[in-house]
Design a protein around this motif. Structure first.
Motif, PDB file in Angstrom:
ATOM      1  N   PRO A   1       0.927  -1.248   0.024  1.00 30.18           N
ATOM      2  CA  PRO A   1      -0.068   0.110  -0.048  1.00 30.18           C
ATOM      3  C   PRO A   1       0.753   1.306  -0.206  1.00 30.18           C
ATOM      4  CG  PRO A   1      -0.318  -1.196   2.120  1.00 30.18           C
ATOM      5  CD  PRO A   1       0.715  -2.040   1.199  1.00 30.18           C
TER       6      PRO A   1
ATOM      7  N   CYS B   1     -12.792 -10.054  -7.025  1.00 31.75           N
ATOM      8  CA  CYS B   1     -12.253  -8.918  -6.543  1.00 31.75           C
ATOM      9  C   CYS B   1     -12.967  -7.777  -6.106  1.00 31.75           C
ATOM     10  CB  CYS B   1     -11.134  -8.483  -7.600  1.00 31.75           C
ATOM     11  SG  CYS B   1      -9.663  -9.861  -7.808  1.00 31.75           S
TER      12      CYS B   1
ATOM     13  N   ASP C   1     -17.092  -1.270  -5.200  1.00 29.71           N
ATOM     14  CA  ASP C   1     -16.706  -1.979  -3.735  1.00 29.71           C
ATOM     15  C   ASP C   1     -15.683  -2.934  -3.962  1.00 29.71           C
ATOM     16  OD1 ASP C   1     -18.020   0.205  -2.885  1.00 29.71           O
ATOM     17  OD2 ASP C   1     -19.926  -0.893  -2.566  1.00 29.71           O
ATOM     18  N   CYS C   2     -14.761  -3.170  -3.341  1.00 27.09           N
ATOM     19  CA  CYS C   2     -13.709  -4.115  -3.318  1.00 27.09           C
ATOM     20  C   CYS C   2     -14.327  -5.491  -2.445  1.00 27.09           C
ATOM     21  CB  CYS C   2     -12.505  -3.866  -2.730  1.00 27.09           C
ATOM     22  SG  CYS C   2     -11.789  -2.655  -4.100  1.00 27.09           S
TER      23      CYS C   2
ATOM     24  N   ASP D   1     -13.443  -8.486   0.308  1.00 30.00           N
ATOM     25  CA  ASP D   1     -12.570  -8.852   1.326  1.00 30.00           C
ATOM     26  C   ASP D   1     -11.273  -9.398   0.739  1.00 30.00           C
ATOM     27  OD1 ASP D   1     -13.999  -7.688   3.316  1.00 30.00           O
ATOM     28  OD2 ASP D   1     -14.887  -9.719   3.824  1.00 30.00           O
TER      29      ASP D   1
ATOM     30  N   LYS E   1      -9.314  -6.551  -0.849  1.00 30.73           N
ATOM     31  CA  LYS E   1      -8.699  -5.796   0.135  1.00 30.73           C
ATOM     32  C   LYS E   1      -7.253  -6.125   0.862  1.00 30.73           C
ATOM     33  CE  LYS E   1     -13.072  -3.737   1.185  1.00 30.73           C
ATOM     34  NZ  LYS E   1     -14.118  -3.447   2.487  1.00 30.73           N
ATOM     35  N   LYS E   2      -7.485  -7.601   1.007  1.00 33.06           N
ATOM     36  CA  LYS E   2      -6.377  -8.452   1.709  1.00 33.06           C
ATOM     37  C   LYS E   2      -5.338  -8.394   0.717  1.00 33.06           C
ATOM     38  CE  LYS E   2      -5.285 -12.927   3.978  1.00 33.06           C
ATOM     39  NZ  LYS E   2      -5.674 -13.947   4.090  1.00 33.06           N
TER      40      LYS E   2
ATOM     41  N   PRO F   1      -4.093  -4.546  -1.550  1.00 30.87           N
ATOM     42  CA  PRO F   1      -4.509  -3.252  -0.754  1.00 30.87           C
ATOM     43  C   PRO F   1      -4.017  -1.849  -1.412  1.00 30.87           C
ATOM     44  CG  PRO F   1      -2.569  -4.190   0.304  1.00 30.87           C
ATOM     45  CD  PRO F   1      -3.074  -5.381  -0.649  1.00 30.87           C
TER      46      PRO F   1
ATOM     47  N   VAL G   1      -6.567  -0.324  -3.337  1.00 31.29           N
ATOM     48  CA  VAL G   1      -7.994  -0.017  -2.641  1.00 31.29           C
ATOM     49  C   VAL G   1      -7.785   1.246  -2.070  1.00 31.29           C
ATOM     50  CG1 VAL G   1      -9.644  -0.866  -1.269  1.00 31.29           C
ATOM     51  CG2 VAL G   1      -8.303  -2.625  -2.415  1.00 31.29           C
ATOM     52  N   HIS G   2      -8.659   2.332  -2.432  1.00 32.56           N
ATOM     53  CA  HIS G   2      -8.814   3.304  -1.710  1.00 32.56           C
ATOM     54  C   HIS G   2      -9.535   3.161  -0.145  1.00 32.56           C
ATOM     55  CE1 HIS G   2      -8.390   7.644  -1.624  1.00 32.56           C
ATOM     56  NE2 HIS G   2      -9.779   8.050  -2.224  1.00 32.56           N
TER      57      HIS G   2
ATOM     58  N   GLY H   1     -12.550   1.880   0.444  1.00 33.33           N
ATOM     59  CA  GLY H   1     -12.862   0.446   0.008  1.00 33.33           C
ATOM     60  C   GLY H   1     -13.342   0.253  -1.685  1.00 33.33           C
ATOM     61  N   THR H   2     -13.077   1.155  -2.236  1.00 29.88           N
ATOM     62  CA  THR H   2     -13.242   0.882  -3.951  1.00 29.88           C
ATOM     63  C   THR H   2     -12.014   1.108  -4.480  1.00 29.88           C
ATOM     64  OG1 THR H   2     -13.275   3.312  -4.157  1.00 29.88           O
ATOM     65  CG2 THR H   2     -15.493   2.368  -3.650  1.00 29.88           C
TER      66      THR H   2
END
Length: 562
Positions: A423, A453, A472-473, A475, A478-479, A482, A485-486, A489-490
């Motif tokens: 990130p 995704c 929207d992403c 989980d 996001k994992k 990352p 991913v903003h 969460g998008t």
């Protein structure tokens, strides 16, 4: 039938060649002049397009341009100003707001008329020089936006929304696209402009309007949109299934907010108000005309979060955003419309499958430039596999391959690639490139892993190939990715398919085999405030200035000297 489309000369001027109703070539003049959002006649682009397609000006059947004659544009602007006087005098805004509105608006009108005259004369002069002036056909600006969106969507019918700053007396339009053509059902007259609205907050927060609006979209996610929502929303009259922007040209309104509130809260309020005003209007028209598909174009629809909100409107089943949604795309829209007019009103919308419409360079041309610049290189037969391994080893790879992309997004051929697992990449890589961004880099994801995704993509898969909308992403995303991913969460993905981009697909596929992750970071290959690279020379220059680790040009691989 060969039609040359020319977009508005005032910003991001782009030339486009349409052959028998299909876009075959298009180049933004900025890519050749190296001047960001180049304003002026696209002489370099036209010359290169004619050369690459082995045709001359004599082979051109029509030239389509995305504005009316300057006298007609001037009349429309003057009429908008006069009508707005009555509207704003009747509103209960402060006298101070009204004074600044009329003062700034009058100044803009005067300067805009002069600009239209300037670019009109420049267009006429250059087309006369080229022997094309008698083939010129002008098309109303927002009709060009509507045409490029609808006729590239593949939809049989759709509600078409266009939104920008200004075009032929309008700031937007709502139309119905069908086999019978495009029927305008609502005009959003100037100055009731969401483009103006968003450019004002861009300027007030210290960024460049008409260039840095994307930074506001990213910044907005960090703020509290409710602190200023009522105050900003109060600038709009939202009756009658549309909206009016009260004291639209009062530049002091947002500047004073910037003195009193945090930038992120102002950005958040403006983003939420934009979404609220536009989605309310779209919802009303969807119900009125019983439409389930939406096409979008115009500079405001570069706002990927707005596009997500429109797609989330109850009843919307499909959405398409024209990949070159801003004024750079109007040349294509003008050409499509003129083709339809000359083809007995026949043009069936087809789903544009790619936007690799720019120039391509041979191995010999790449090799020659590498040697000229004194770079050590090696030729790699299966370079996609090697690039994938470099990415798995957490290396930054600049990629220059095939035909250049059309529009504002880099889609793998003029891209900088990196794993989406770190990130912090958004901070250190932007610093290398001299950029300041609040939104993370975009993910390029294998098409078949889209549902793993991203959430609720059904109906937006096509437009997601061009990085024009956020989702929207999950989980999982996001994992495992990352960096893409903003904070809200998008992400705004590019879905990559083997059929359309086999080489880029292979890189991500090989990377997936190594790491188990079907996504990599894809950011545009350019330095800050410069256009995306076009030529081998541009690519090498940006590689050096950006202190990047690897450069993959065609089948040649260059490693930076440490």
């Amino acid at each position: 039938m060969n039609i040359l489309g020319i977009s508005s000369l005032d910003t991001d001027c782009t030339a486009c060649l349409l052959i028998d109703g299909k876009i075959v070539s298009s180049i933004g003049e900025e890519r050749l002049s190296r001047v960001k959002l180049h304003a002026g006649f696209p002489s370099r682009s036209i010359a290169l397009i004619l050369k690459e397609n082995n045709i001359t000006t004599e082979d051109i059947d029509a030239v389509a341009y995305a504005f009316l004659p300057w006298t007609e544009e001037a009349w429309k602007m003057a009429m908008c100003f006069l009508k707005d006087i009555a509207f704003n005098l009747a509103k209960s805004d402060t006298m101070k707001a009204k004074f600044y509105h009329f003062a700034y608006y009058a100044k803009w009108t005067y300067n805009a008329i002069l600009d239209h005259r300037k670019y009109h004369n420049e267009l006429v002069m250059n087309l006369t020089r080229m022997g094309l002036i008698n083939k010129l056909v002008r098309v109303e600006h927002h009709l060009t936006h509507a045409a490029d969106a609808f006729y590239s969507s593949g939809f049989d019918e759709a509600l078409i929304l266009t939104l920008d700053a200004y075009g032929s007396g309008l700031a937007g339009s709502v139309s119905i696209g069908s086999p019978d053509g495009i029927r305008r059902v609502h005009d959003i007259t100037y100055p009731h402009s969401m483009g103006l609205f968003y450019s004002q907050v861009t300027e007030a927060l210290g960024f460049k309007p008409v260039r840095h609006e994307g930074k506001i979209v990213g910044l907005a996610a960090f703020g509290d949109d409710q602190i200023l929502f009522d105050k900003v929303y109060g600038k709009f009259d939202t009756s009658n299934s549309s909206y009016k922007y009260i004291s639209a040209w009062d530049m002091t309104f947002c500047r004073e907010l910037a003195k009193q509130y945090r930038r992120k809260d102002i950005a958040a309020a403006y983003q939420t108000v934009l979404e609220r005003v536009v989605t309310d209007m779209v919802s009303d028209h969807l119900r009125k005309y019983n439409m389930k598909k939406v096409c979008l174009a115009g500079g405001v629809t570069a706002n990927v979060k707005l596009n997500q909100r429109i797609f989330e409107i109850d009843g919307v089943e499909n959405i398409f955003v024209f990949p070159n949604m801003g004024d750079g795309g109007t040349g294509a829209g003008a050409a499509l419309w003129v083709y339809r007019q000359k083809n007995k009103n026949q043009l069936t919308p087809y789903p544009i499958d790619n936007v690799y419409f720019g120039p391509e360079y041979s191995d010999d041309e790449i090799k020659q430039e590498l040697e000229k610049e004194g770079l050590e290189y090696k030729y790699v037969e299966n370079i996609e596999t090697e690039v994938a391994q470099l990415l798995a080893d957490n290396k930054v790879v600049a990629r220059f391959n095939g035909r250049m992309e059309y529009g504002p997004r880099a889609l793998g051929n003029r891209s900088i690639l990196y794993p989406a697992t770190d990130p912090e990449v958004n901070t250190w890589l932007n610093k290398r490139l001299g950029r300041t961004e609040f939104m993370p880099f975009a993910p390029a994801t294998l098409y078949e892993y889209r549902d793993k995704c991203f959430l609720k993509m059904k109906g937006a898969e096509h437009t997601s190939k061009f990085m024009t909308i956020t989702f929207d992403c999950t989980d999982y995303m996001k994992k495992n990715s990352p960096a893409a991913v903003h904070i809200d969460g998008t992400a705004r993905p590019q879905l990559v398919t083997e059929e359309i981009t086999p080489s880029f697909y292979k890189i991500i596929s090989e990377y997936h085999k190594i790491t188990g992750i079907p996504t990599v970071i894809n950011t545009s290959y350019n330095m800050h405030e410069e256009p995306i690279v076009c030529t081998p020379y541009d690519a090498i220059r940006a590689f050096k200035l950006g202190h990047l680790e690897y450069l993959a040009m065609g089948n040649f691989l260059v490693s930076a000297k440490v």
